[in-house]
Design a protein around this motif. Structure first.
Motif: not given
Length: 69
Positions: A4-9, A16-25
């Protein structure tokens, strides 16, 4: 690795076009605000979500390979 991770979608017309991993909300929300200033919000929408995803570490940075729904 499945986790489970935080993602900017980024979505366009409900897809959905793109998703990027982020460390924290908080990091995700900051990136979301910056992105909304650069892109027309009526065309593209950004959201921060905690998702289950398959990730990998490439050159010292974690990235999302696939979001499991």
């Amino acid at each position: 690795m499945k986790e489970f991770v935080v993602a900017l979608i980024m979505t366009l017309n409900g897809n959905m076009i793109e998703h990027t991993f982020k460390d924290k909300m908080s990091d995700c929300l900051k990136s979301k605000r910056l992105a909304q200033r650069e892109v027309r919000p009526e065309r593209v929408q950004f959201s921060c979500m905690k998702v289950e995803a398959i990730t990998e570490v490439y050159q010292g940075r974690k990235k999302i390979l696939k979001i499991i729904q």
